[in-house]
Scaffold this active site. Structure first.
Site, PDB file in Angstrom:
ATOM      1  N   LEU A 103      32.982  44.339  38.449  1.00  0.00           N
ATOM      2  CA  LEU A 103      34.215  44.885  38.652  1.00  0.00           C
ATOM      3  C   LEU A 103      35.121  43.864  39.636  1.00  0.00           C
ATOM      4  O   LEU A 103      34.803  43.264  40.541  1.00  0.00           O
ATOM      5  CB  LEU A 103      34.188  46.115  39.267  1.00  0.00           C
ATOM      6  CG  LEU A 103      33.117  47.215  38.768  1.00  0.00           C
ATOM      7  CD1 LEU A 103      33.035  48.316  39.517  1.00  0.00           C
ATOM      8  CD2 LEU A 103      33.594  47.269  37.016  1.00  0.00           C
ATOM      9  N   HIS A 104      36.459  43.873  39.129  1.00  0.00           N
ATOM     10  CA  HIS A 104      37.449  42.988  39.678  1.00  0.00           C
ATOM     11  C   HIS A 104      38.647  44.156  40.059  1.00  0.00           C
ATOM     12  O   HIS A 104      38.644  45.340  39.745  1.00  0.00           O
ATOM     13  CB  HIS A 104      38.078  41.993  38.881  1.00  0.00           C
ATOM     14  CG  HIS A 104      38.482  42.280  37.344  1.00  0.00           C
ATOM     15  ND1 HIS A 104      39.336  42.954  36.918  1.00  0.00           N
ATOM     16  CD2 HIS A 104      37.579  41.834  36.348  1.00  0.00           C
ATOM     17  CE1 HIS A 104      39.331  43.110  35.731  1.00  0.00           C
ATOM     18  NE2 HIS A 104      38.287  42.167  35.243  1.00  0.00           N
ATOM     19  N   GLU A 105      39.735  43.607  40.551  1.00  0.00           N
ATOM     20  CA  GLU A 105      40.921  44.281  40.860  1.00  0.00           C
ATOM     21  C   GLU A 105      41.553  45.009  39.505  1.00  0.00           C
ATOM     22  O   GLU A 105      42.162  46.238  39.681  1.00  0.00           O
ATOM     23  CB  GLU A 105      42.064  43.421  41.432  1.00  0.00           C
ATOM     24  CG  GLU A 105      41.786  43.104  42.901  1.00  0.00           C
ATOM     25  CD  GLU A 105      41.035  41.520  42.782  1.00  0.00           C
ATOM     26  OE1 GLU A 105      40.617  41.305  41.645  1.00  0.00           O
ATOM     27  OE2 GLU A 105      41.043  40.789  43.732  1.00  0.00           O
ATOM     28  N   GLY A 106      41.309  44.424  38.362  1.00  0.00           N
ATOM     29  CA  GLY A 106      41.820  45.369  37.157  1.00  0.00           C
ATOM     30  C   GLY A 106      40.828  46.766  36.979  1.00  0.00           C
ATOM     31  O   GLY A 106      41.533  47.607  36.803  1.00  0.00           O
ATOM     32  N   HIS A 107      39.709  46.668  37.169  1.00  0.00           N
ATOM     33  CA  HIS A 107      38.744  47.793  36.884  1.00  0.00           C
ATOM     34  C   HIS A 107      39.064  48.592  38.320  1.00  0.00           C
ATOM     35  O   HIS A 107      39.378  50.008  38.150  1.00  0.00           O
ATOM     36  CB  HIS A 107      37.273  47.564  37.242  1.00  0.00           C
ATOM     37  CG  HIS A 107      36.734  46.573  36.228  1.00  0.00           C
ATOM     38  ND1 HIS A 107      36.575  45.312  36.494  1.00  0.00           N
ATOM     39  CD2 HIS A 107      36.617  46.885  34.933  1.00  0.00           C
ATOM     40  CE1 HIS A 107      36.265  44.822  35.308  1.00  0.00           C
ATOM     41  NE2 HIS A 107      36.113  45.978  34.271  1.00  0.00           N
ATOM     42  N   GLY A 158      42.553  49.779  30.163  1.00  0.00           N
ATOM     43  CA  GLY A 158      43.479  48.712  30.754  1.00  0.00           C
ATOM     44  C   GLY A 158      44.173  48.173  29.074  1.00  0.00           C
ATOM     45  O   GLY A 158      43.667  48.071  28.329  1.00  0.00           O
ATOM     46  N   SER A 188      36.531  39.486  33.818  1.00  0.00           N
ATOM     47  CA  SER A 188      35.213  39.054  34.246  1.00  0.00           C
ATOM     48  C   SER A 188      34.849  37.645  33.818  1.00  0.00           C
ATOM     49  O   SER A 188      34.100  36.932  34.489  1.00  0.00           O
ATOM     50  CB  SER A 188      34.103  40.219  34.023  1.00  0.00           C
ATOM     51  OG  SER A 188      34.664  41.453  34.511  1.00  0.00           O
ATOM     52  N   ARG A 189      35.328  37.445  32.747  1.00  0.00           N
ATOM     53  CA  ARG A 189      35.085  35.959  32.163  1.00  0.00           C
ATOM     54  C   ARG A 189      35.761  34.852  32.565  1.00  0.00           C
ATOM     55  O   ARG A 189      35.396  34.009  32.573  1.00  0.00           O
ATOM     56  CB  ARG A 189      35.191  36.097  30.571  1.00  0.00           C
ATOM     57  CG  ARG A 189      34.334  36.844  29.805  1.00  0.00           C
ATOM     58  CD  ARG A 189      34.600  36.769  28.465  1.00  0.00           C
ATOM     59  NE  ARG A 189      33.506  37.422  27.552  1.00  0.00           N
ATOM     60  CZ  ARG A 189      33.373  38.520  27.001  1.00  0.00           C
ATOM     61  NH1 ARG A 189      34.523  39.426  27.124  1.00  0.00           N
ATOM     62  NH2 ARG A 189      32.505  39.108  26.281  1.00  0.00           N
ATOM     63  N   ASP A 247      43.366  45.047  26.904  1.00  0.00           N
ATOM     64  CA  ASP A 247      42.457  44.964  25.873  1.00  0.00           C
ATOM     65  C   ASP A 247      43.220  45.938  25.020  1.00  0.00           C
ATOM     66  O   ASP A 247      42.844  47.270  24.507  1.00  0.00           O
ATOM     67  CB  ASP A 247      40.917  45.577  26.036  1.00  0.00           C
ATOM     68  CG  ASP A 247      40.269  44.981  27.096  1.00  0.00           C
ATOM     69  OD1 ASP A 247      39.938  43.569  26.475  1.00  0.00           O
ATOM     70  OD2 ASP A 247      39.922  45.315  27.915  1.00  0.00           O
TER      71      ASP A 247
END
Length: 280
Positions: free
Chosen positions: A33-37, A146, A185-186, A149
């Site tokens: 998980l990152h800030e987008g999640h 989000g 994540s990539r 996608d």
């Protein structure tokens, strides 16, 4: 915060919440998980009594030569982030718990034929299958996705409508790094040189947003965007396209609401970005 690894435990937890009259929100993720999640989880926390985050690297949405095994995973970090944001439950199943019969799928034809569906022909079938299963397991009032996608979002909205899922799909805006790169994540796959090169995606998006207007041809917008990307020698375009926001079909002129989307390889890493334009 609870960690559930089985469908039964997750269902029983949600059923107990329902008995208490709580509303339930779901944030489907593949983890790392990152800030987008985090932005999705925060929105879910604001709008629901209980928050479920699924952390599941879904094998059915990866093609034979894609990065299923290499996809980044860090459950301990994910737990820390979810707990700090007020999540109530992480659903973290094994593939064997989710897929007893790999011949059963959910598929939305038409919307999945273009853009990422061209180069990843099984991807959206896998996405629809796992999301429909999550909807059936968690039975959320709302589910959070989000805008990065964008094609996936359109397909899931169509699936919810056509299959009569009793869930509200909530769209959240793209979260970017300070320099503009969309969170993904990539991004961790990128070397320092590739990380700098990857900025050509957000620069291309910025260029497109500057020049797009009602009545302009799609070619005029896309050609200028491709010029930006092609200036970066590490970049290889998969597609840069303009499509109808509802049907995901190519358009020739900006005479309706459109999605302008791209997939670009930076080295071996495939990244996506997009923006939407609404006609007045």
């Amino acid at each position: 915060m609870k960690i559930a690894t089985t469908v039964l435990e997750t269902r029983n937890t949600v059923k107990n919440w329902r008995k208490e009259g709580y509303t339930v929100g779901l944030v489907p993720t593949m983890g790392f998980l990152h800030e987008g999640h985090a932005s999705l989880i925060k929105k879910c926390r604001e709008q629901n009594d209980k928050v479920v985050v699924s952390v599941f690297v879904n094998p059915t949405q990866f093609g034979p030569n894609e990065d299923l095994e290499a996809y980044p995973r860090d459950l301990e970090k994910d737990k820390t982030l979810c707990e700090s944001l007020g999540a109530d439950l992480i659903f973290h199943p094994e593939p064997s718990e989710m897929y007893q019969n790999p011949k059963t799928y959910m598929n939305i034809e038409g919307l999945s034929d273009n853009l990422c569906g061209k180069s990843r022909p099984i991807h959206f079938k896998g996405v629809c299958t796992v999301v429909s299963k999550l909807f059936n397991i968690v039975a959320p009032d709302r589910a959070y996705f989000g805008q990065k996608d964008a094609q996936q979002l359109a397909i899931i909205k169509k699936m919810v409508q056509d299959m009569n899922f009793d869930v509200e799909v909530v769209c959240c805006p793209i979260v970017r790094e300070e320099d503009g790169l969309a969170k993904s994540s990539r991004n961790t796959y990128l070397s320092d040189e590739e990380r700098k090169a990857a900025l050509c995606l957000s620069k291309s998006v910025k260029k497109g947003m500057e020049i797009i207007k009602e009545g302009i041809s799609a070619k005029e917008v896309l050609d200028e965007m491709k010029k930006v990307i092609n200036q970066e020698h590490l970049a290889k375009i998969d597609y840069v396209s303009m499509v109808d926001s509802l049907t995901m079909e190519d358009v020739g002129t900006v005479d309706r609401d459109v999605l302008v989307a791209m997939a670009v390889y930076i080295g071996k890493t495939r990244l996506i970005d997009n923006f939407s334009f609404k006609v007045k």
